[in-house]
Design a protein around this motif. Sequence first.
Motif, PDB file in Angstrom:
ATOM      1  N   VAL A  20       0.913  -1.160   0.087  1.00 24.07           N
ATOM      2  CA  VAL A  20       0.103   0.171  -0.020  1.00 24.07           C
ATOM      3  C   VAL A  20       0.894   1.414  -0.117  1.00 24.07           C
ATOM      4  N   LEU A  21       0.521   2.030  -0.888  1.00 21.94           N
ATOM      5  CA  LEU A  21       1.310   3.534  -0.826  1.00 21.94           C
ATOM      6  C   LEU A  21       0.006   4.633  -0.518  1.00 21.94           C
ATOM      7  N   GLU A  22       0.463   5.232   0.446  1.00 26.63           N
ATOM      8  CA  GLU A  22      -0.359   6.701   0.773  1.00 26.63           C
ATOM      9  C   GLU A  22       0.432   7.790   0.281  1.00 26.63           C
ATOM     10  N   THR A  23      -0.084   8.785  -0.363  1.00 23.95           N
ATOM     11  CA  THR A  23       0.237  10.045  -0.787  1.00 23.95           C
ATOM     12  C   THR A  23      -0.485  11.110   0.029  1.00 23.95           C
ATOM     13  N   ALA A  24       0.352  12.262  -0.032  1.00 23.05           N
ATOM     14  CA  ALA A  24      -0.207  13.230   0.957  1.00 23.05           C
ATOM     15  C   ALA A  24      -0.868  12.961   2.348  1.00 23.05           C
ATOM     16  N   ALA A  25      -0.047  12.105   3.233  1.00 20.94           N
ATOM     17  CA  ALA A  25      -0.615  11.480   4.267  1.00 20.94           C
ATOM     18  C   ALA A  25      -0.825  12.576   5.329  1.00 20.94           C
ATOM     19  N   GLY A  26      -0.346  13.681   5.389  1.00 21.66           N
ATOM     20  CA  GLY A  26      -0.474  14.566   6.349  1.00 21.66           C
ATOM     21  C   GLY A  26      -0.056  14.191   7.708  1.00 21.66           C
ATOM     22  N   THR A  27      -0.912  14.182   8.651  1.00 17.20           N
ATOM     23  CA  THR A  27      -0.612  13.745  10.021  1.00 17.20           C
ATOM     24  C   THR A  27      -0.939  12.461  10.277  1.00 17.20           C
ATOM     25  N   GLY A  28      -1.301  11.692   9.092  1.00 10.99           N
ATOM     26  CA  GLY A  28      -1.525  10.331   9.425  1.00 10.99           C
ATOM     27  C   GLY A  28      -2.624   9.748   9.916  1.00 10.99           C
ATOM     28  N   VAL A  29      -3.943  10.417   9.732  1.00 10.44           N
ATOM     29  CA  VAL A  29      -5.223  10.297  10.110  1.00 10.44           C
ATOM     30  C   VAL A  29      -5.572   9.004   9.069  1.00 10.44           C
ATOM     31  N   LEU A  30      -5.453   8.974   7.907  1.00 13.46           N
ATOM     32  CA  LEU A  30      -5.777   7.626   6.972  1.00 13.46           C
ATOM     33  C   LEU A  30      -4.776   6.533   7.313  1.00 13.46           C
ATOM     34  N   THR A  31      -3.453   6.983   7.462  1.00 12.87           N
ATOM     35  CA  THR A  31      -2.609   5.882   7.784  1.00 12.87           C
ATOM     36  C   THR A  31      -2.791   5.135   9.067  1.00 12.87           C
ATOM     37  N   ARG A  32      -3.321   5.550  10.042  1.00 16.50           N
ATOM     38  CA  ARG A  32      -3.887   5.034  11.455  1.00 16.50           C
ATOM     39  C   ARG A  32      -5.041   4.160  10.937  1.00 16.50           C
ATOM     40  N   ALA A  33      -5.724   4.800  10.115  1.00 16.77           N
ATOM     41  CA  ALA A  33      -7.202   3.809   9.687  1.00 16.77           C
ATOM     42  C   ALA A  33      -6.973   2.671   9.137  1.00 16.77           C
ATOM     43  N   ILE A  34      -5.943   2.718   7.990  1.00 18.70           N
ATOM     44  CA  ILE A  34      -5.520   1.894   7.147  1.00 18.70           C
ATOM     45  C   ILE A  34      -4.779   0.802   7.969  1.00 18.70           C
ATOM     46  N   ALA A  35      -3.780   1.172   8.798  1.00 20.94           N
ATOM     47  CA  ALA A  35      -2.936   0.298   9.405  1.00 20.94           C
ATOM     48  C   ALA A  35      -3.787  -0.750  10.486  1.00 20.94           C
ATOM     49  N   ALA A  36      -4.828  -0.246  11.004  1.00 17.66           N
ATOM     50  CA  ALA A  36      -5.880  -0.899  11.826  1.00 17.66           C
ATOM     51  C   ALA A  36      -6.235  -2.169  11.190  1.00 17.66           C
ATOM     52  N   GLY A  37      -6.597  -2.143   9.903  1.00 22.78           N
ATOM     53  CA  GLY A  37      -6.900  -3.825   9.297  1.00 22.78           C
ATOM     54  C   GLY A  37      -5.845  -4.033   8.466  1.00 22.78           C
TER      55      GLY A  37
ATOM     56  N   ASP B 294       5.115   0.319  14.380  1.00 25.31           N
ATOM     57  CA  ASP B 294       4.800  -0.625  13.431  1.00 25.31           C
ATOM     58  C   ASP B 294       5.733  -0.985  12.087  1.00 25.31           C
ATOM     59  N   ASP B 295       6.296  -2.216  12.245  1.00 22.91           N
ATOM     60  CA  ASP B 295       7.290  -2.457  11.254  1.00 22.91           C
ATOM     61  C   ASP B 295       6.831  -2.566  10.006  1.00 22.91           C
ATOM     62  N   ARG B 296       5.366  -2.548   9.717  1.00 22.43           N
ATOM     63  CA  ARG B 296       4.702  -2.565   8.375  1.00 22.43           C
ATOM     64  C   ARG B 296       4.860  -1.420   7.675  1.00 22.43           C
ATOM     65  N   ILE B 297       5.019  -0.309   8.582  1.00 23.16           N
ATOM     66  CA  ILE B 297       4.875   1.163   8.179  1.00 23.16           C
ATOM     67  C   ILE B 297       6.272   1.782   7.611  1.00 23.16           C
ATOM     68  N   GLN B 298       6.232   2.411   6.516  1.00 25.08           N
ATOM     69  CA  GLN B 298       7.546   3.371   6.206  1.00 25.08           C
ATOM     70  C   GLN B 298       7.214   4.758   6.304  1.00 25.08           C
ATOM     71  N   TRP B 299       7.805   5.702   6.556  1.00 26.56           N
ATOM     72  CA  TRP B 299       7.577   7.065   6.521  1.00 26.56           C
ATOM     73  C   TRP B 299       8.380   7.700   5.428  1.00 26.56           C
ATOM     74  N   ARG B 300       8.203   8.381   4.340  1.00 26.09           N
ATOM     75  CA  ARG B 300       8.916   8.783   3.456  1.00 26.09           C
ATOM     76  C   ARG B 300       8.478  10.306   2.870  1.00 26.09           C
ATOM     77  N   GLN B 301       9.409  11.277   3.005  1.00 27.63           N
ATOM     78  CA  GLN B 301       9.031  12.399   2.357  1.00 27.63           C
ATOM     79  C   GLN B 301       9.216  12.294   0.943  1.00 27.63           C
ATOM     80  N   ALA B 302       7.898  12.751   0.074  1.00 34.81           N
ATOM     81  CA  ALA B 302       7.895  12.466  -1.553  1.00 34.81           C
ATOM     82  C   ALA B 302       6.898  13.517  -2.063  1.00 34.81           C
ATOM     83  N   ASP B 303       7.123  13.788  -3.090  1.00 30.74           N
ATOM     84  CA  ASP B 303       5.995  14.725  -4.064  1.00 30.74           C
ATOM     85  C   ASP B 303       5.286  13.574  -4.689  1.00 30.74           C
ATOM     86  N   ALA B 304       3.898  13.614  -4.493  1.00 28.81           N
ATOM     87  CA  ALA B 304       3.062  12.864  -5.432  1.00 28.81           C
ATOM     88  C   ALA B 304       3.063  12.936  -6.692  1.00 28.81           C
TER      89      ALA B 304
END
Length: 270
Positions: free
Chosen positions: A44-61, A88-98
Amino acid sequence: MAATDRLFTGSIPEIYERLLAPLLFEPYALDLAQRLAKTSRRNVLETAAGTGVLTRAIAAGLPADARMVATDLNQPMLDRAAARQSRDDRIQWRQADALALPFEDRSFDVVACQFGVMFFPDKIQGYKEACRVLKPGGRFFFNVWDRLSENDFPNIVTEALTARFPHDPPRFMARTPHGYHDVERIRVELNAAGFTDISVDAVTHWSKAPSPRDVAIAFCQGTPLRNEIEARDAAGLEDATKQAAEALAHRFGNGAIEGRIRAFAITADR
């Protein structure tokens, strides 16, 4: 889009996470995560993740053997997101331009983006990059806000600031977050980028806050709208926030308030 529309710096990330996340983003993050959970999501790739609201919701499932890369253009927002996320070792944080993703072609099963595509200076290029990094049969999930008049709180804040700065009103909310709501245009641009089988659902929620002032602070101080206010009156941020709070109280009353919010959830197949 103004140059300052993409600047989430200073105290904006902290206020954004503390006030705007529960006010606006959490219900839509849950909605997108539920849609995403119905498809294959090992990569899974998330772009424009902001402060991680969607990241946390996706990671939960997310399956135990899955991996997720959460990206954002603004490092301060990513820093806030990583600080909020438990290890959470499944998640990598990376600065990137979408619009110029640093990933190989066909790398991901899913690309997800919560309220980020409105900030893309070139929408089609952003869509092309999402399409490029998706595997064949992969899916792109994202959402955009409906027009400003369909979203009570930001609409009233914008009206209050227009009254304060009548000769040069701050238009950030109308121009960018709520400026990309033409569903047919979105379909055409997704098709131009290579996507097919596009579905669009209107999703309405009720935004709730402890007080009008909380809402005023969220928008006036926790978004790039702050940059516009300070550009017009360097010492007037608190007064502008107060005027917005008074307008909200006039419409909704003092104490806890609630207003309608409306967005579109969009899914496109590669």
